[in-house]
Every structure is written in C-alpha cells, then in structure tokens.
Design a protein around this motif. Structure first.
Motif, PDB file in Angstrom:
ATOM      1  N   GLU A  29       0.754  -1.088  -0.035  1.00 21.90           N
ATOM      2  CA  GLU A  29      -0.079  -0.007  -0.091  1.00 21.90           C
ATOM      3  C   GLU A  29       0.703   1.199  -0.072  1.00 21.90           C
ATOM      4  O   GLU A  29       1.848   1.483   0.756  1.00 21.90           O
ATOM      5  N   SER A  30       0.554   2.181  -0.775  1.00 22.61           N
ATOM      6  CA  SER A  30       1.412   3.584  -0.977  1.00 22.61           C
ATOM      7  C   SER A  30       1.454   4.092   0.312  1.00 22.61           C
ATOM      8  O   SER A  30       2.392   4.880   0.818  1.00 22.61           O
ATOM      9  N   GLU A  31       0.296   4.237   1.022  1.00 22.05           N
ATOM     10  CA  GLU A  31       0.166   4.951   2.141  1.00 22.05           C
ATOM     11  C   GLU A  31       1.352   4.284   3.138  1.00 22.05           C
ATOM     12  O   GLU A  31       2.063   5.167   4.056  1.00 22.05           O
ATOM     13  N   THR A  32       1.239   2.958   3.433  1.00 19.48           N
ATOM     14  CA  THR A  32       2.079   2.466   4.300  1.00 19.48           C
ATOM     15  C   THR A  32       3.616   2.447   3.872  1.00 19.48           C
ATOM     16  O   THR A  32       4.748   2.912   4.660  1.00 19.48           O
ATOM     17  N   GLN A  33       3.913   2.539   2.648  1.00 22.58           N
ATOM     18  CA  GLN A  33       5.228   2.961   1.965  1.00 22.58           C
ATOM     19  C   GLN A  33       5.713   4.183   2.411  1.00 22.58           C
ATOM     20  O   GLN A  33       6.686   4.534   2.569  1.00 22.58           O
ATOM     21  N   TYR A  34       4.897   5.405   2.254  1.00 20.54           N
ATOM     22  CA  TYR A  34       5.302   6.597   2.436  1.00 20.54           C
ATOM     23  C   TYR A  34       5.422   6.793   3.898  1.00 20.54           C
ATOM     24  O   TYR A  34       6.340   7.493   4.294  1.00 20.54           O
ATOM     25  N   ALA A  35       4.774   6.122   4.894  1.00 23.70           N
ATOM     26  CA  ALA A  35       4.929   6.034   6.364  1.00 23.70           C
ATOM     27  C   ALA A  35       6.268   5.592   6.795  1.00 23.70           C
ATOM     28  O   ALA A  35       6.865   6.008   7.419  1.00 23.70           O
ATOM     29  N   TRP A  36       6.621   4.174   5.971  1.00 19.81           N
ATOM     30  CA  TRP A  36       7.826   3.913   6.140  1.00 19.81           C
ATOM     31  C   TRP A  36       9.026   4.475   5.686  1.00 19.81           C
ATOM     32  O   TRP A  36       9.975   4.930   6.556  1.00 19.81           O
ATOM     33  N   ALA A  37       9.058   5.282   4.645  1.00 24.78           N
ATOM     34  CA  ALA A  37       9.991   6.247   4.073  1.00 24.78           C
ATOM     35  C   ALA A  37      10.043   7.212   5.032  1.00 24.78           C
ATOM     36  O   ALA A  37      11.238   7.699   5.401  1.00 24.78           O
ATOM     37  N   ALA A  38       9.213   7.806   5.645  1.00 27.19           N
ATOM     38  CA  ALA A  38       9.206   9.114   6.557  1.00 27.19           C
ATOM     39  C   ALA A  38       9.870   8.435   7.855  1.00 27.19           C
ATOM     40  O   ALA A  38      10.715   9.081   8.395  1.00 27.19           O
ATOM     41  N   TRP A  39       9.527   7.250   8.351  1.00 28.27           N
ATOM     42  CA  TRP A  39      10.121   6.661   9.375  1.00 28.27           C
ATOM     43  C   TRP A  39      11.622   6.487   9.197  1.00 28.27           C
ATOM     44  O   TRP A  39      12.366   6.753  10.373  1.00 28.27           O
ATOM     45  N   CYS A  40      12.006   5.983   8.147  1.00 24.70           N
ATOM     46  CA  CYS A  40      13.375   5.713   7.943  1.00 24.70           C
ATOM     47  C   CYS A  40      14.159   6.920   7.909  1.00 24.70           C
ATOM     48  O   CYS A  40      15.331   7.079   8.362  1.00 24.70           O
ATOM     49  N   ALA A  41      13.726   7.872   7.200  1.00 19.91           N
ATOM     50  CA  ALA A  41      14.450   9.201   7.215  1.00 19.91           C
ATOM     51  C   ALA A  41      14.490   9.868   8.447  1.00 19.91           C
ATOM     52  O   ALA A  41      15.534  10.510   8.894  1.00 19.91           O
ATOM     53  N   ALA A  42      13.532   9.879   9.506  1.00 17.44           N
ATOM     54  CA  ALA A  42      13.541  10.280  10.700  1.00 17.44           C
ATOM     55  C   ALA A  42      14.475   9.530  11.638  1.00 17.44           C
ATOM     56  O   ALA A  42      15.424  10.560  12.278  1.00 17.44           O
TER      57      ALA A  42
END
Length: 95
Positions: A29-42
């Motif tokens: 799911e793109s929503e989950t992938q965006y959240a994961w990318a933000a998590w990794c960046a943080a």
C-alpha cells in the motif's frame, strides 16, 4: 540504523495500516510505503544528530570517579562533581 529492528518498531506502531511487505519492493500500500519512508528518514536524522555522542549517567559512577582520580592532576572535589553535573545538564538543554 538496524533496518530489521526499525521495521519491527514501525509495524508495532502502525498496526492499523496494511503491512503486507514484499522483499526488495517494500510495502504494497502506498500509504504504508510513504509512512515507512518517513520513519526511515527520521531515524536516519536522529542517528546523525547523535553521531559523536555517548550516553553517560546523570550522577557519576564509582568507576568514573576512579578513572578521574587515576588520570587527573587534582583530586576529586565538590567542584569536580558540580562541574560534571553542570555539563550533563547543559547537554540535556538545561542551564
């Protein structure tokens, strides 16, 4: 950053999202992938912020006192203890 540990923490926190994961592709799911990318960046930013830092106790330990006395030109004093506490407080964002 330990990616497996971070993925476990991420999935624990975001159990309400669709967590279907495909190795080498990411979350379905793109929503989950965006959240994961933000998590990794943080997480990466937090790691970079702490680079060069170490965790020390607020109160010096007996071993720390011994190391100080072994390597110092002056004996441990109230001034030394107060100075240590002031440095820790300043590092925490205090006065």
């Amino acid at each position: 950053m330990n990616i497996e540990k971070e993925r476990e923490a991420f999935e624990q926190r975001f159990q309400h999202l669709d967590l279907d994961f495909v190795e080498d592709l990411g979350y379905c799911e793109s929503e989950t992938q965006y959240a994961w990318a933000a998590w990794c960046a943080a997480t990466k930013r937090a790691d970079e912020k702490l680079e060069g830092c170490v965790v020390v106790p607020v109160e010096p330990t007996y071993a720390m006192y011994q190391a100080y006395e072994k390597h110092s030109v002056a004996p441990m004093s109230t001034l030394s203890k107060t100075g240590y506490k002031a440095m820790v407080e300043a590092a925490r964002g205090g006065k």
